[in-house]
Design a protein around this motif. Structure first.
Motif, mmCIF file in Angstrom:
data_model
loop_
_atom_site.group_PDB
_atom_site.id
_atom_site.type_symbol
_atom_site.label_atom_id
_atom_site.label_comp_id
_atom_site.label_asym_id
_atom_site.label_seq_id
_atom_site.Cartn_x
_atom_site.Cartn_y
_atom_site.Cartn_z
ATOM 1 N N ARG A 30 4.709 -3.045 9.570
ATOM 2 C CA ARG A 30 5.910 -2.867 8.768
ATOM 3 C C ARG A 30 6.042 -4.045 7.809
ATOM 4 O O ARG A 30 6.201 -5.177 8.258
ATOM 5 N N VAL A 31 5.941 -3.786 6.537
ATOM 6 C CA VAL A 31 6.017 -4.893 5.577
ATOM 7 C C VAL A 31 7.445 -5.067 5.069
ATOM 8 O O VAL A 31 7.921 -6.178 4.883
ATOM 9 N N LEU A 32 8.130 -3.942 4.847
ATOM 10 C CA LEU A 32 9.539 -3.986 4.470
ATOM 11 C C LEU A 32 10.309 -3.135 5.473
ATOM 12 O O LEU A 32 9.895 -2.045 5.806
ATOM 13 N N ASP A 33 11.432 -3.670 5.915
ATOM 14 C CA ASP A 33 12.173 -2.991 6.963
ATOM 15 C C ASP A 33 13.647 -2.904 6.558
ATOM 16 O O ASP A 33 14.451 -3.754 6.921
ATOM 17 N N GLY B 71 7.098 -9.960 2.507
ATOM 18 C CA GLY B 71 7.334 -8.642 1.914
ATOM 19 C C GLY B 71 7.868 -8.683 0.491
ATOM 20 O O GLY B 71 8.121 -7.650 -0.105
ATOM 21 N N LYS B 72 7.977 -9.880 -0.090
ATOM 22 C CA LYS B 72 8.601 -9.958 -1.417
ATOM 23 C C LYS B 72 7.729 -9.346 -2.507
ATOM 24 O O LYS B 72 8.243 -8.661 -3.393
ATOM 25 N N SER B 73 6.400 -9.553 -2.427
ATOM 26 C CA SER B 73 5.525 -8.937 -3.431
ATOM 27 C C SER B 73 5.547 -7.418 -3.315
ATOM 28 O O SER B 73 5.501 -6.711 -4.329
ATOM 29 N N VAL C 128 17.194 -14.005 0.963
ATOM 30 C CA VAL C 128 16.255 -14.702 1.845
ATOM 31 C C VAL C 128 15.532 -13.640 2.654
ATOM 32 O O VAL C 128 16.144 -12.897 3.406
ATOM 33 N N LEU C 129 14.216 -13.528 2.434
ATOM 34 C CA LEU C 129 13.432 -12.491 3.097
ATOM 35 C C LEU C 129 12.631 -13.102 4.226
ATOM 36 O O LEU C 129 11.981 -14.140 4.054
ATOM 37 N N GLY D 274 0.094 -12.540 6.985
ATOM 38 C CA GLY D 274 -1.047 -12.456 6.068
ATOM 39 C C GLY D 274 -0.632 -11.693 4.835
ATOM 40 O O GLY D 274 0.078 -10.706 4.920
ATOM 41 N N ASP D 275 -1.101 -12.156 3.691
ATOM 42 C CA ASP D 275 -0.635 -11.623 2.424
ATOM 43 C C ASP D 275 -1.670 -10.708 1.790
ATOM 44 O O ASP D 275 -1.445 -10.145 0.745
ATOM 45 N N ALA D 276 -2.811 -10.566 2.491
ATOM 46 C CA ALA D 276 -3.937 -9.888 1.849
ATOM 47 C C ALA D 276 -3.548 -8.490 1.382
ATOM 48 O O ALA D 276 -3.781 -8.126 0.236
ATOM 49 N N GLY D 277 -2.953 -7.730 2.293
ATOM 50 C CA GLY D 277 -2.587 -6.366 1.951
ATOM 51 C C GLY D 277 -1.542 -6.328 0.859
ATOM 52 O O GLY D 277 -1.539 -5.466 0.003
#
Lengths: 329, 268
Positions: free
Chosen positions: A22-25, A46-48, A211-212, A322-325
């Motif tokens: 889950r990247v954004l919830d 999840g900001k990007s 603030v995320l 991790g930011d890869a995805g």
């Protein structure tokens, strides 16, 4: 009496997953017209992804978005005509000159003729790259590329500008010039900005911040109000470096027990103590400290990085899942 | 303060009106033209590429053709250099499509592609911009090579020029649709190259470019291979033998199919 404008952008309960992750919830926020709104969080928060959904590169699993009060199921040509995006990596063609890049950007947005020439000239001036206009982009420094990329994004006079870590990797001088360029545009006309960042100094430039943390909004407020959650002084205890992580954990525990005060782990090898009157506490603290454990003690006003730590319990510099995805778009 | 807000409220519709004349179609055409122009700027700038553009088909035809000439004795008595010429001509769209499309993967890596994707416009225009760039490149390169046709025994007077151009364009569109599809699906240029060399090069080899269809199974392979029709169409347009109408029909179908594939994957 000013008419109440609908927000320039509104996200409601946006969710997004990569496979099981889950990247954004349920992310919700509103951005007023003309506002600079920040999404503050570490990598992986999840900001990007939130920005990628706002510009239509990704489609949210659930939730809704509104542009100027209009509910939008999927970002279409209509929204893309009034928004522009500055990505982490500049959307420039390295093999073309500075001027050719701006002219290409104009053509891609259907601007031609004298209007295109006018906009390209203005972009060159705003990016302070007139003297480099005929140089290939690959010869520019990182800061110059960033300025050119912002000029590219502003070429079609978007009403909404999305910035994804626009100053990441830039030095202090380039950071300032980048924001001067954005401020100059905002002084000229109404421009709404949503900026994803993990830099406290960049967050300070926002009117309001979300603030995320781990795909959720932990707080939304002005930078002042967020810092006010820590109205006290911050005392930073820098501990002696230790070789392995277990030792350093034990060391933190030992020091925090010795000083008998609530404290939180800060960046690197530090412990942070909040106190109304830091300068009065320091002499007492020093007496209680175990010998040979603390290298230095300092006192400062709280920063947004402290506020982030206080609100989420994690440091801004932590790498999340991790930011890869997140970056693949 | 209220004055300022009033001001903003009145400027917004005006701004919208100013944007109105950009219709959807003109926006799409502008994107195609902009991307085509970008490819041309690169082509003009990269001088070393011209050496490859001019020399590559010539080298292939002359060196490989002369080397093979003694091995291949064609029953018809046709010289091998004459036979091989249309096959080498089809290498031009083949290599142009492979190398011209790799920029999609590079653009994705550099970040340029994302900038194009968030501009107003549909993704099929992005594909068509690429197709136009590669078609121009192919027409220039094949014109330079066809200028040598008399050396292979094809007289200028017997060449059906417009039909030859049509065969080249249809072949290019078909191949570019295929390579764009692969470039969109694959994330690395290594994977792209690997797939291209196991799919497209063998496809060219069994297209009737290097050897004629014999009596064995190869006849059916060539019949099932769109590049077989490209070679046959080229041979016919140069004034040789072959079913021109059938070739154009199959190539048209091939181009439509792969463009539809590229359009479909690029929407993701």
């Amino acid at each position: 009496m000013p008419r109440a404008d609908p927000p320039a952008f509104e996200a409601r309960e946006l969710s997004f997953s990569y496979g099981d992750r889950r990247v954004l919830d349920g992310v919700s926020f509103e951005v007023a017209r003309g506002e600079v709104f920040g999404l503050l969080g570490p990598n992986g928060s999840g900001k990007s992804t939130a920005l990628a959904i706002a510009c239509g590169l990704r489609v949210a699993g659930s939730g809704a978005m509104r542009f100027d009060g209009r509910e939008v199921a999927a970002v279409s040509r209509h929204e893309r005509a009034v928004l522009a995006v500055v990505f982490q990596r500049p959307a420039l063609d390295d093999g073309l000159s500075v001027r050719e890049n701006l002219s290409l950007a104009a053509r891609l947005r259907g601007i031609s003729g004298s209007l295109a020439r006018e906009r390209v000239a203005r972009g060159l001036a705003d990016a302070a790259l007139e003297s480099r206009a005929d140089d290939l982009v690959k010869k520019l420094s990182g800061g110059m590329k960033r300025r050119l990329d912002i000029a590219r994004a502003l070429l079609d006079e978007p009403r909404l500008l999305l910035l994804d870590e626009p100053t990441s990797g830039l030095d202090e001088a380039s950071f300032r010039r980048t924001w001067e360029q954005l401020d100059a545009e905002r002084a000229r006309r109404e421009l709404t900005i949503i900026v994803a960042t993990h830099r406290p100094d960049e967050a300070e430039r926002c009117d309001r911040l979300a603030v995320l943390e781990a795909g959720r909004v932990a707080a939304i407020d002005t930078p002042e109000q967020l810092r006010a959650k820590l109205s006290k002084d911050v005392i930073v205890l820098e501990l002696e470096p230790s070789e392995d992580a277990r030792d350093s954990e034990a060391q933190r525990r030992e020091v925090s027990e010795a000083i008998e005060l609530p404290c939180i782990s800060g960046e690197r090898n530090t412990l942070l103590v909040e106190h109304e009157r830091g300068h009065e506490l320091i002499p007492r603290l020093v007496e209680r400290l175990p010998e040979g454990r603390v290298r230095s003690i300092s006192l400062r006003r709280p920063t947004l990085a402290d506020a982030f730590l206080k609100i989420t319990g994690h440091a801004l510099e932590d790498d999340g899942a991790g930011d890869a995805g997140e970056k693949a778009a | 303060m209220s004055e300022k807000v009033e001001d903003l409220a009145t400027t917004a519709p005006a701004e919208r009106a100013q944007r109105e004349p950009r219709s959807a179609l003109s926006q799409e055409l502008a994107i195609i033209a902009a991307l085509w122009r970008r490819d041309m700027l690169h082509l003009l700038r990269e001088r070393s590429r011209w050496l490859g553009v001019v020399m590559q088909p010539l080298f292939f035809w002359f060196l490989l053709g002369s080397g093979m000439a003694d091995t291949f004795k064609l029953g018809s008595g046709e010289s091998y250099l004459h036979f091989f010429f249309p096959g080498v001509l089809i290498m031009v769209p083949l290599f142009s499509a492979i190398y011209g499309t790799i920029t999609i993967i590079e653009d994705r890596k550099s970040g340029f592609l994302q900038g194009v994707l968030v501009a107003p416009g549909s993704r099929i225009s992005l594909v068509l911009g690429k197709v136009c760039g590669i078609c121009t490149m192919v027409l220039i390169q094949s014109a330079l090579f066809v200028a040598m046709a008399p050396l292979a025994g094809y007289a200028y007077g017997t060449i059906h020029w417009p039909i030859l151009a049509l065969v080249m364009v249809l072949t290019t569109v078909g191949l570019t649709g295929l390579t764009v599809t692969m470039a969109w699906v694959l994330s690395s240029s290594q994977a792209y190259h690997a797939i291209m060399s196991v799919v497209l090069l063998p496809l060219w080899i069994v297209s009737g470019a290097m050897f004629p269809a014999g009596g064995n199974f190869m006849r059916y392979v060539i019949r099932a291979n769109p590049l077989g029709y490209a070679v046959e169409g080229t041979r016919a347009a140069l004034g040789g033998s072959g079913d021109l109408a059938l070739s154009l029909l199959v190539l048209g179908g091939f181009a439509t199919l792969t463009l539809a594939m590229a359009a479909a994957v690029s929407r993701r």
